[in-house]
Motif scaffolding. Structure first.
Motif, short mmCIF file in Angstrom:
data_model
loop_
_atom_site.label_atom_id
_atom_site.label_comp_id
_atom_site.label_asym_id
_atom_site.label_seq_id
_atom_site.Cartn_x
_atom_site.Cartn_y
_atom_site.Cartn_z
N PRO A 296 -4.29 4.39 4.87
CA PRO A 296 -4.80 4.48 3.49
C PRO A 296 -3.97 3.69 2.49
O PRO A 296 -3.36 4.25 1.59
CB PRO A 296 -4.73 5.99 3.21
CG PRO A 296 -3.58 6.47 4.03
CD PRO A 296 -3.58 5.62 5.27
N THR A 297 -3.94 2.38 2.64
CA THR A 297 -3.18 1.58 1.69
C THR A 297 -3.87 1.52 0.34
O THR A 297 -3.23 1.39 -0.68
CB THR A 297 -3.01 0.14 2.20
OG1 THR A 297 -4.31 -0.41 2.40
CG2 THR A 297 -2.27 0.11 3.50
N GLY A 298 -5.19 1.59 0.34
CA GLY A 298 -5.91 1.51 -0.93
C GLY A 298 -6.23 0.08 -1.33
O GLY A 298 -6.92 -0.14 -2.31
N HIS A 299 -5.71 -0.91 -0.56
CA HIS A 299 -5.98 -2.31 -0.93
C HIS A 299 -7.20 -2.83 -0.20
O HIS A 299 -8.29 -2.88 -0.75
CB HIS A 299 -4.76 -3.18 -0.62
CG HIS A 299 -3.55 -2.81 -1.41
ND1 HIS A 299 -3.59 -2.31 -2.67
CD2 HIS A 299 -2.24 -2.86 -1.09
CE1 HIS A 299 -2.38 -2.08 -3.12
NE2 HIS A 299 -1.54 -2.40 -2.18
N CYS A 300 -6.99 -3.27 1.06
CA CYS A 300 -8.11 -3.79 1.85
C CYS A 300 -7.67 -3.80 3.31
O CYS A 300 -6.58 -3.34 3.63
CB CYS A 300 -8.49 -5.21 1.41
SG CYS A 300 -7.17 -6.39 1.59
N LEU A 301 -8.52 -4.31 4.19
CA LEU A 301 -8.17 -4.34 5.60
C LEU A 301 -6.98 -5.27 5.84
O LEU A 301 -6.89 -6.34 5.27
CB LEU A 301 -9.36 -4.85 6.42
CG LEU A 301 -10.52 -3.89 6.61
CD1 LEU A 301 -11.59 -4.56 7.44
CD2 LEU A 301 -10.07 -2.62 7.31
N GLU B 195 -10.10 6.29 -5.86
CA GLU B 195 -9.40 5.31 -5.03
C GLU B 195 -10.10 5.16 -3.69
O GLU B 195 -10.21 4.06 -3.13
CB GLU B 195 -7.95 5.75 -4.81
CG GLU B 195 -7.09 5.60 -6.04
CD GLU B 195 -5.76 6.32 -5.89
OE1 GLU B 195 -5.56 7.00 -4.87
OE2 GLU B 195 -4.94 6.20 -6.81
N ARG B 196 -10.62 6.29 -3.17
CA ARG B 196 -11.32 6.22 -1.89
C ARG B 196 -12.56 5.35 -2.01
O ARG B 196 -12.84 4.52 -1.14
CB ARG B 196 -11.77 7.61 -1.46
CG ARG B 196 -10.72 8.42 -0.84
CD ARG B 196 -11.32 9.70 -0.36
NE ARG B 196 -10.32 10.74 -0.34
CZ ARG B 196 -10.59 12.02 -0.19
NH1 ARG B 196 -11.84 12.42 -0.09
NH2 ARG B 196 -9.63 12.90 -0.17
N TYR C 240 -6.51 15.44 -7.67
CA TYR C 240 -7.35 15.53 -6.47
C TYR C 240 -8.32 16.68 -6.66
O TYR C 240 -8.16 17.48 -7.57
CB TYR C 240 -6.49 15.83 -5.24
CG TYR C 240 -5.53 14.74 -4.87
CD1 TYR C 240 -4.17 14.89 -5.07
CD2 TYR C 240 -5.97 13.55 -4.29
CE1 TYR C 240 -3.28 13.92 -4.72
CE2 TYR C 240 -5.08 12.57 -3.94
CZ TYR C 240 -3.74 12.75 -4.15
OH TYR C 240 -2.86 11.76 -3.80
N ALA D 7 -6.61 10.62 4.44
CA ALA D 7 -7.20 10.31 3.14
C ALA D 7 -6.75 11.25 2.04
O ALA D 7 -7.18 11.10 0.89
CB ALA D 7 -8.71 10.34 3.25
N SER E 112 -4.07 11.18 0.66
CA SER E 112 -3.18 10.51 -0.28
C SER E 112 -3.96 9.63 -1.25
O SER E 112 -3.39 8.92 -2.05
CB SER E 112 -2.17 9.65 0.48
OG SER E 112 -2.84 8.68 1.23
N LEU E 113 -5.29 9.68 -1.18
CA LEU E 113 -6.11 8.88 -2.10
C LEU E 113 -6.99 9.81 -2.93
O LEU E 113 -7.55 10.76 -2.39
CB LEU E 113 -7.02 7.92 -1.31
CG LEU E 113 -6.33 6.86 -0.47
CD1 LEU E 113 -7.36 6.17 0.41
CD2 LEU E 113 -5.66 5.83 -1.34
N THR E 114 -7.12 9.50 -4.23
CA THR E 114 -8.04 10.29 -5.05
C THR E 114 -9.47 9.81 -4.76
O THR E 114 -9.67 8.81 -4.09
CB THR E 114 -7.75 10.10 -6.54
OG1 THR E 114 -7.93 8.71 -6.85
CG2 THR E 114 -6.34 10.52 -6.90
N ILE E 115 -10.43 10.54 -5.31
CA ILE E 115 -11.84 10.23 -5.01
C ILE E 115 -12.17 8.80 -5.46
O ILE E 115 -12.82 8.04 -4.74
CB ILE E 115 -12.77 11.24 -5.71
CG1 ILE E 115 -12.40 12.66 -5.30
CG2 ILE E 115 -14.22 10.95 -5.40
CD1 ILE E 115 -12.78 13.02 -3.90
N GLY F 177 0.79 -1.22 0.00
CA GLY F 177 0.00 0.00 0.00
C GLY F 177 0.83 1.27 0.00
O GLY F 177 0.30 2.34 0.27
#
Lengths: 367, 359
Positions: free
Chosen positions: B166-171, B202-203, A247, B195, B197-200, A35
């Motif tokens: 915020p890895t963006g993968h999963c738990l 990706e979120r 963003y 958050a 570091s994540l785009t919309i 990640g």
């Protein structure tokens, strides 16, 4: 005629031609928690899609996942120069609840490559030695932590004498400029404190021009590199298209030196220091491993002296190296593959030459 | 007596429950004045709210608490790299009394530095479980006394905010272990930390994956589906459940944007406004925790989680327990019951006056 002119000033050109013919190979390892943007960065650095077919494991699968080592290879050609790039990935690193000794498979892998090279070098047929040693390890540090975590320190300590380490802060767009500076300083202090040897850039010669020296100094100061990766092109209305992340409050441009250190890293890794990384791996790290290995053989009472003195292919399996030996057949297959590839290239060149030698009117018949 | 939930139309004497048939009043009785009485009493007594923040170091827990309550609860700065990572998990509590428009709130925030930072994080959730059960035990001891206090001081944790990186993968496995165990003992609200570091897009995909993970592993986070009382609740809570976990950003610095002073993070490519719904979902988290569901959090803690604990304890002891001592409840996933470990929980409750000076 100029009696003073011998003619070896043309040697670098010969070297250049030979290297271009031979091509380069480079093995890069990426390590760090999942990640942190490792795959995206590799794709951005080399403008490939190495990770297209990657399947991210489900959360329940991760509960029992152990660290695996994955190799992905790609051939990149630019300006007539071919690079055979191998990326070694370490999925599962740092993911489990208990990460004790999770770096052991990585250390073992690096040493296995050294061991393989040692066998090849000491063998009878040294024509096609495949160099699968890891030339560089990009270690990703989380931008959210307060510097190096205990796991980072443990991993770096385990591998710093075996591979060139370049520390990198992943997902650096999560940080404000002051935070980035503070984090970099903290990491540098911690590396010094823990006595971890990262890859040292060689100093540039005093006769280089000022511009180059300035660039070099800038690059050295920005270690660890704070990078952002992206393969998407963002087209903001009016401005030119850039690679970046969009963003709702702005767009991070990957190739903008004010936004992140991606350009510095790419310049360093590919444009200026690729050969140096390979040389350091060979001259320093591999030689260190070889010396340690042979010294441990020379310990009294280890083996019969007679068998130790002939380090031939036949007795290679008797060397008490702690790794598993590669099967001979696999080696032969690799050698044959190399020969095949070379013959294919020669064939292509001959075809191109034949095409050129024919007159333009007859070119349609050549195919 | 529980204070009544605010009904949407308090002016008429129409009953809020749809089951009672409507009736006509012959005149104005004045029942709705009870609400005013309750309000006056509540304002006099003040409210208590205990919140716990859990997550790895550097995910912005302290900043988030400061942003939520718009006060310097923790003296955290953006460049706070000098705080060392503790070797073991140590819980730290801080109590403040905040006042707004005459309403007093006694807020206790418990932080958990050291969670998930070590190489081996096995059982790092045990001190947290122990702390929560210890608060339940204290309340239980007060409740079973013969002469009770009129108002038992409530130190039970009403809400636990869990920060997911915020890895963006999963738990991650650590997240799963923690959420499985704690969602049975306390109200857990997971949030996606840092958050920005994540785009919309990706979120959204990260959120969907987390929701899928939670469903597959049967983890019930707040607001729990089974505690919805009526159709209105269900509609309201479903909207919230669709957005959980919220993608939040915390900031305690102000910047000038279009002439307004906003809380945000200033980077070279823009300013992230914390209170702007287009940038992050912090307003949703704040509304959930403070503006709409604060009382509900306390009710569920009291009526459900505390009662579960009480039933377990009374069954175990077969009599009203008298002396001190608490038992760490075995997690229902089959772990063995642990012996009491009060020494592992290091709780530092600071005095109100000291903190007021610091702020």
């Amino acid at each position: 005629m100029d009696k003073e002119y011998v003619g070896f000033a043309a040697l670098p050109n010969q070297l250049h031609r030979k290297s271009v013919k031979k091509g380069f190979d480079f093995t890069l390892m990426v390590a760090g928690e999942s990640g942190l943007g490792k795959s995206t960065l590799i794709n951005s650095l080399f403008l490939t899609n190495l990770y297209e077919d990657r399947q991210l494991p489900e959360a329940s699968a991760r509960l029992t996942q152990t660290l695996t080592i994955e190799r992905r290879g790609v051939e990149i050609e630019e300006g007539g120069i071919k690079v055979k790039l191998t990326v070694v990935d370490t999925p599962g690193f740092g993911d489990s609840v208990d990460c004790s000794d999770c770096w052991q498979p990585v250390v073992r892998y690096i040493e296995e490559q050294f061991e393989q090279y040692l066998r090849d070098e000491s063998g009878l047929n040294r024509k096609n030695i495949q160099d699968s040693r890891v030339h560089c390890c990009l270690y990703f540090i989380s931008p959210f932590g307060r510097g190096l975590r205990p796991l980072d320190v443990a991993f770096l300590r385990a591998v710093h004498e075996k591979v060139n380490i370049i520390p990198v802060i992943g997902k650096a767009d999560a940080l404000m400029p002051k935070e980035t500076q503070a984090l970099k300083q903290k990491i540098r202090d911690q590396l010094k404190e823990e006595e971890i040897n990262i890859y040292q850039f060689p100093d540039c010669d005093s006769d280089e021009d000022e511009d180059f020296k300035r660039q070099d100094a800038e690059m050295k100061e920005s270690i660890p590199f704070a990078v952002v990766g992206s393969c998407e092109v963002v087209r903001d209305g009016g401005t030119r298209p850039v690679r970046g992340r969009r963003y709702s409050w702005g767009t991070v441009e990957v190739e903008n030196p004010h936004h992140c250190d991606f350009l510095n890293l790419r310049r360093m890794l590919v444009q200026t220091h690729l050969q140096d990384l390979k040389e350091v791996t060979h001259d320093l790290l591999y030689e260190g491993y070889r010396a340690r290995c042979l010294q441990s053989l020379a310990r009294p009472g280890a083996r019969d002296r007679a068998s130790r003195s002939k380090l031939s292919r036949q007795s290679a399996t008797e060397i008490p190296l702690p790794m598993l030996p590669l099967a001979d057949t696999e080696k032969l297959i690799r050698e044959k593959d190399e020969e095949l590839r070379r013959m294919q290239e020669m064939l292509e060149k001959m075809q191109a030459q034949m095409q050129q030698s024919q007159t333009p009117g007859e070119q349609s018949d050549a195919l | 007596m529980e204070p009544m939930r605010q009904s949407p139309s308090p002016c008429s004497s129409r009953p809020s429950s749809p089951r009672t048939p409507p009736y006509e009043t012959l005149g104005y009785v004045g029942i709705d004045a009870v609400l005013d009485q309750l309000k006056i009493k509540a304002m006099k007594m003040g409210f208590e709210f205990n919140i716990m923040v859990v997550g790895q170091s550097g995910l912005g827990k302290s900043t988030m608490v400061n942003t939520l309550f718009k006060s310097k609860i923790w003296k955290s700065t953006a460049l706070d790299l000098e705080r060392p990572i503790p070797q073991t998990l140590k819980l730290q509590s801080v109590t403040h009394i905040i006042e707004e428009k005459g309403v007093k709130l006694k807020l206790t925030v418990t932080d958990t530095p050291g969670f998930g930072d070590q190489i081996n994080n096995d059982k790092c959730w045990d001190p947290i479980l122990g702390y929560i059960n210890q608060q339940y035990e204290q309340y239980l001891q007060e409740e079973i006394l013969i002469t009770r206090q009129r108002h038992i001081p409530d130190t039970r944790v009403h809400c636990c905010v869990y920060f997911v990186p915020p890895t963006g993968h999963c738990l991650r496995p650590l997240d799963i272990e923690f959420l499985q165990r704690l969602s049975q003992t306390v109200n857990v609200v997971p949030v996606i930390a840092r958050a920005d570091s994540l785009t919309i897009e990706e979120r959204e995909s990260f959120r969907r994956r987390i929701q899928h993970n939670l469903r597959t592993l049967c983890i019930e986070v707040y607001p729990q589906k089974c505690f919805d009382e009526d159709i209105n609740d269900r509609i309201l809570n479903s909207k919230i459940r669709d957005r959980i976990p919220f993608a939040v950003v915390g900031a305690d610095r102000e910047h000038l944007v279009n002439g307004r002073c906003v809380l945000g993070r200033k980077t070279k490519w823009g300013i992230i406004e914390v209170e702007n719904l287009a940038h992050c979902e912090f307003p949703l988290l704040r509304d959930l925790l403070i503006r709409s569901h604060l009382q509900d959090l306390k009710d569920i803690t009291h009526n459900v989680h505390y009662e579960n604990y009480r039933v377990c304890r009374l069954n175990e002891s077969h009599q009203l327990p008298r002396g001190p001592g608490w038992v760490n409840l075995a997690p229902t996933l089959g772990g063995p019951p642990a012996t009491p470990r009060p020494s592992k929980v290091c709780q530092q409750a600071q005095d109100d006056s000291e903190d007021d000076e610091e702020c």
